[in-house]
Design a protein around this motif. Structure first.
Motif, mmCIF file in Angstrom:
data_model
loop_
_atom_site.group_PDB
_atom_site.id
_atom_site.type_symbol
_atom_site.label_atom_id
_atom_site.label_comp_id
_atom_site.label_asym_id
_atom_site.label_seq_id
_atom_site.Cartn_x
_atom_site.Cartn_y
_atom_site.Cartn_z
ATOM 1 N N LEU A 107 0.801 -1.092 0.153
ATOM 2 C CA LEU A 107 0.065 -0.037 -0.024
ATOM 3 C C LEU A 107 0.971 1.339 0.193
ATOM 4 O O LEU A 107 0.538 2.237 -0.836
ATOM 5 C CB LEU A 107 -1.011 -0.142 1.123
ATOM 6 N N ALA A 108 1.895 1.183 0.880
ATOM 7 C CA ALA A 108 2.510 2.561 0.976
ATOM 8 C C ALA A 108 3.554 2.709 -0.063
ATOM 9 O O ALA A 108 4.035 3.917 -0.541
ATOM 10 C CB ALA A 108 3.341 2.600 2.237
ATOM 11 N N MET A 109 3.979 1.614 -0.743
ATOM 12 C CA MET A 109 5.105 1.945 -1.749
ATOM 13 C C MET A 109 4.903 1.263 -3.048
ATOM 14 O O MET A 109 5.718 1.793 -4.023
ATOM 15 C CB MET A 109 6.561 1.363 -1.220
ATOM 16 N N LEU A 110 4.049 0.455 -3.315
ATOM 17 C CA LEU A 110 3.896 -0.365 -4.660
ATOM 18 C C LEU A 110 2.845 0.038 -5.248
ATOM 19 O O LEU A 110 2.758 -0.013 -6.305
ATOM 20 C CB LEU A 110 4.266 -1.752 -4.387
ATOM 21 N N SER A 111 1.809 0.528 -4.665
ATOM 22 C CA SER A 111 0.627 0.838 -5.292
ATOM 23 C C SER A 111 0.444 2.399 -5.555
ATOM 24 O O SER A 111 0.774 3.175 -4.597
ATOM 25 C CB SER A 111 -0.815 0.496 -4.474
ATOM 26 N N LYS A 112 0.581 2.909 -6.672
ATOM 27 C CA LYS A 112 0.881 4.184 -7.023
ATOM 28 C C LYS A 112 -0.550 5.069 -6.310
ATOM 29 O O LYS A 112 -0.265 6.144 -5.731
ATOM 30 C CB LYS A 112 0.651 4.440 -8.463
ATOM 31 N N LYS A 113 -1.769 4.596 -6.619
ATOM 32 C CA LYS A 113 -2.779 5.402 -6.206
ATOM 33 C C LYS A 113 -2.783 5.289 -4.673
ATOM 34 O O LYS A 113 -3.074 6.299 -3.945
ATOM 35 C CB LYS A 113 -4.232 4.645 -6.531
ATOM 36 N N ALA A 114 -2.349 4.138 -3.774
ATOM 37 C CA ALA A 114 -2.465 4.289 -2.364
ATOM 38 C C ALA A 114 -1.359 5.149 -1.894
ATOM 39 O O ALA A 114 -1.473 5.769 -0.952
ATOM 40 C CB ALA A 114 -2.328 2.717 -1.947
#
Length: 210
Positions: A107-114
């Motif tokens: 969530l914090a680093m890999l998902s651009k939206k998140a």
């Protein structure tokens, strides 16, 4: 905008909220945060209207899941530090056994939206900083024990873990979990104090990765 977390919830409302967050955590972990809200409601066993009453939009749900998840990881880290006999074993336990840590990185680093939603969130920033402080203590403790290679710091471990997960996208959740466990085992072997290839530059601290 999200529901006010300071307002006490009735038992049924609290139960619905917990079910939604639990379902979203599981689905986000396997498929990312872009899954339709209707699927999350169905997995939680609630109506779509109930979901939107608690979380007016996807951003609010992602933020709630992330806060809940980082708090779980921080608790995992503190329990590992208290319960394991060595700092090295505490670090290995955290990296291997914390499913919540995997989702937090996603969530914090890999998902651009998140990442866009969470990068300025003060609650997330506070929890992330506390977690990195715990990781720093594990790393330095393991180095004092002589079990962790001396030329790394907590930033190296955090970034290596994030880069490892970035490479593990798969259409099969089973393959993703298996490859994650195998890759973490290889990563841990590379962190052991033993003769190895000298690393370039300097160790990266938690301050380097903000």
């Amino acid at each position: 905008m999200s529901a006010d977390p300071q307002v006490p919830l009735r038992a049924d409302a609290r139960r619905n909220r917990d079910q939604i967050i639990a379902a979203a955590r599981s689905i986000f972990s396997d498929f990312g945060p872009e899954v339709p809200m209707e699927e999350i409601a169905r997995a939680a066993g609630v109506g779509v209207g109930t979901l939107y009453r608690r979380f007016p939009d996807r951003d609010a749900l992602i933020r709630a899941v992330a806060v809940d998840n980082f708090a779980r990881v921080l608790d995992d880290a503190r329990q590992a530090a208290e319960q394991e006999p060595t700092a090295w074993l505490a670090l290995v336990r955290l990296l291997h056994q914390s499913v919540e840590l995997h989702l937090s990185v996603q969530l914090a680093m890999l998902s651009k939206k998140a990442h866009e939603i969470l990068k300025e969130d003060p609650a997330i920033a506070s929890l992330r900083d506390e977690l990195l402080v715990e990781l720093e203590a594990m790393v330095r403790g393991a180095q004092r024990e002589g079990t962790l290679r001396p030329d790394v710091a907590e930033g190296d471990v955090a970034l290596l873990f994030a880069l490892l997960l970035r490479q593990l996208e798969s259409r099969s959740p089973e393959v993703t979990r298996l490859s994650t466990e195998r890759s973490i085992a290889i990563m841990i072997d590379g962190l052991k104090a033993q003769p190895g290839t000298p690393l370039p530059g300097r160790p990266l601290s938690r301050h380097d990765i903000h």
